[in-house]
Design a protein around this motif. Structure first.
Motif, mmCIF file in Angstrom:
data_model
loop_
_atom_site.group_PDB
_atom_site.id
_atom_site.type_symbol
_atom_site.label_atom_id
_atom_site.label_comp_id
_atom_site.label_asym_id
_atom_site.label_seq_id
_atom_site.Cartn_x
_atom_site.Cartn_y
_atom_site.Cartn_z
ATOM 1 N N TRP A 22 0.854 -1.186 0.000
ATOM 2 C CA TRP A 22 0.000 0.000 0.000
ATOM 3 C C TRP A 22 0.888 1.233 0.000
ATOM 4 O O TRP A 22 2.047 1.195 0.406
ATOM 5 C CB TRP A 22 -0.951 -0.003 1.203
ATOM 6 C CG TRP A 22 -0.278 0.094 2.532
ATOM 7 C CD1 TRP A 22 0.007 1.234 3.248
ATOM 8 C CD2 TRP A 22 0.251 -0.986 3.313
ATOM 9 N NE1 TRP A 22 0.653 0.925 4.416
ATOM 10 C CE2 TRP A 22 0.816 -0.436 4.480
ATOM 11 C CE3 TRP A 22 0.313 -2.372 3.143
ATOM 12 C CZ2 TRP A 22 1.434 -1.211 5.454
ATOM 13 C CZ3 TRP A 22 0.922 -3.138 4.113
ATOM 14 C CH2 TRP A 22 1.465 -2.552 5.250
ATOM 15 N N HIS A 23 0.324 2.331 -0.480
ATOM 16 C CA HIS A 23 1.048 3.611 -0.493
ATOM 17 C C HIS A 23 1.353 4.044 0.942
ATOM 18 O O HIS A 23 0.499 3.908 1.826
ATOM 19 C CB HIS A 23 0.216 4.702 -1.176
ATOM 20 C CG HIS A 23 0.104 4.534 -2.655
ATOM 21 N ND1 HIS A 23 1.030 5.026 -3.533
ATOM 22 C CD2 HIS A 23 -0.838 3.910 -3.421
ATOM 23 C CE1 HIS A 23 0.674 4.737 -4.771
ATOM 24 N NE2 HIS A 23 -0.459 4.056 -4.727
ATOM 25 N N LYS A 24 2.541 4.565 1.153
ATOM 26 C CA LYS A 24 2.966 4.954 2.504
ATOM 27 C C LYS A 24 2.036 5.972 3.144
ATOM 28 O O LYS A 24 1.904 5.997 4.363
ATOM 29 C CB LYS A 24 4.397 5.501 2.470
ATOM 30 C CG LYS A 24 5.417 4.425 2.233
ATOM 31 C CD LYS A 24 6.841 4.981 2.258
ATOM 32 C CE LYS A 24 7.852 3.870 2.059
ATOM 33 N NZ LYS A 24 9.220 4.381 2.081
ATOM 34 N N ASP A 25 1.391 6.799 2.346
ATOM 35 C CA ASP A 25 0.515 7.819 2.930
ATOM 36 C C ASP A 25 -0.949 7.374 3.019
ATOM 37 O O ASP A 25 -1.821 8.164 3.331
ATOM 38 C CB ASP A 25 0.634 9.145 2.181
ATOM 39 C CG ASP A 25 0.340 9.025 0.700
ATOM 40 O OD1 ASP A 25 0.165 7.898 0.206
ATOM 41 O OD2 ASP A 25 0.301 10.067 0.030
ATOM 42 N N ASP A 26 -1.218 6.110 2.787
ATOM 43 C CA ASP A 26 -2.573 5.558 2.919
ATOM 44 C C ASP A 26 -2.719 4.848 4.262
ATOM 45 O O ASP A 26 -2.932 3.639 4.331
ATOM 46 C CB ASP A 26 -2.875 4.568 1.786
ATOM 47 C CG ASP A 26 -3.210 5.243 0.473
ATOM 48 O OD1 ASP A 26 -3.501 6.461 0.490
ATOM 49 O OD2 ASP A 26 -3.192 4.560 -0.564
#
Length: 82
Positions: free
Chosen positions: A68-72
């Motif tokens: 997953w995206h680090k900022d999600d």
């Protein structure tokens, strides 16, 4: 959730397909990769691309990796609690 089963593919196809899927993956999504072993080189590439991952060994010897995206943080919290 995007599912990518590379368990029957020969190298370097699993790596190539995973990187392609990560490039195209929209924020708010999760990539579930099914593999026959841990893709250690992919972990470094994914981190450099801005992704976290969680690896789980399933009973049948298959490895499941979630990316997953680090900022999600919301999607991570939801799926890591399972």
């Amino acid at each position: 959730m995007i599912t990518l089963d590379v368990s029957e593919m020969a190298p370097p196809e699993p790596y190539r397909q995973a990187v392609e899927a990560l490039i195209e993956m929209p924020h708010g999504s999760l990539l579930k990769m099914v593999h026959r072993k841990e893709p250690y080189p992919l972990y470094q590439t994914a981190a450099e691309m801005g992704f976290y991952h969680k690896t789980t060994y399933l009973d049948d010897g298959v490895v499941q990796i979630l990316f997953w995206h680090k900022d999600d943080s919301e999607i991570a919290e939801r799926h890591l609690a399972e």
